[in-house]
Design an enzyme around this catalytic site. Sequence first.
Site, mmCIF file in Angstrom:
data_model
loop_
_atom_site.group_PDB
_atom_site.id
_atom_site.type_symbol
_atom_site.label_atom_id
_atom_site.label_comp_id
_atom_site.label_asym_id
_atom_site.label_seq_id
_atom_site.Cartn_x
_atom_site.Cartn_y
_atom_site.Cartn_z
ATOM 1 N N SER A 1 62.307 -11.405 63.467
ATOM 2 C CA SER A 1 61.401 -11.380 62.313
ATOM 3 C C SER A 1 62.232 -11.970 60.876
ATOM 4 O O SER A 1 61.373 -12.104 59.885
ATOM 5 C CB SER A 1 61.144 -9.985 62.240
ATOM 6 N N HIS B 1 65.129 -6.208 57.167
ATOM 7 C CA HIS B 1 64.148 -7.120 56.577
ATOM 8 C C HIS B 1 64.379 -7.142 55.069
ATOM 9 O O HIS B 1 65.525 -6.641 54.396
ATOM 10 C CB HIS B 1 62.820 -6.426 56.362
ATOM 11 N N ASP C 1 55.715 -4.777 55.292
ATOM 12 C CA ASP C 1 56.152 -3.835 56.344
ATOM 13 C C ASP C 1 55.308 -2.491 56.326
ATOM 14 O O ASP C 1 55.655 -1.548 56.946
ATOM 15 C CB ASP C 1 57.749 -3.430 56.189
#
Length: 234
Positions: free
Chosen positions: A110, A150, A176
């Site tokens: 990701s 992230h 998110d």
Amino acid sequence: MRLGVMVHLAAEAPCASAGRERKQTTDPREQRGCRCRRRRCAGRGQCGPGAREPRRGRHGSVRGPAAHEQALYYQVLNFSMIVSSALMIWKGLIVVTGSESPIVVVLSGSMEPAFHRGDLLFLTNFHDDPIRAGEIVVFKVEGRDIPIVHRVIKVHEKGNGNIKFLTKGDNNEVDDRGLYKEGQNWLEKKDVVGRARGFLPYVGMVTIIMNDYPKFKYALLAVMGAYVLLKRES
């Protein structure tokens, strides 16, 4: 002449036998009734039909069941020292970096192209440093056991100094909020495990393989433990 020589030889014979008897009785093995000719016995009664000398190594060390048990104890002790040293190093890293997990592995794609699956990240988590948009954080979400790596895309700072922020994966199309617990729209500092400060590419692939294939993990651990415990000193 012949009679005199014979008498002389007959007189010397008892003296020679007596000398041999004295020579034999000076040996401690003979004094204690031991007929063994091995020097290592030394009259200690360690000879006999079923007696055998202890096997010794090249440097004189005793070999056998006792030596094998001693070597096994040493290997167990060495293995315990290795585990203890690793735990001490890990605890030291936690204190120095301020992060509960100073080293983590990227488990998904990701964050590509910044980080790839299998990259090893080094984290710090100093509470005095404010979180800024653009930096990469590792955070935990309630209900998920595995931390997420992230990037911070938005920061909302209140007047009282409380900071809330929003994250998103570089390779994801949406933020998110769908990963947070139900009703949660922002993350707080208490959710942060650490912030990325460096990485090593693909070093953590072994961790991913063991996570994806538990049997391989158990087999590897068993082989390593058997090697440490059964290895004999040369």
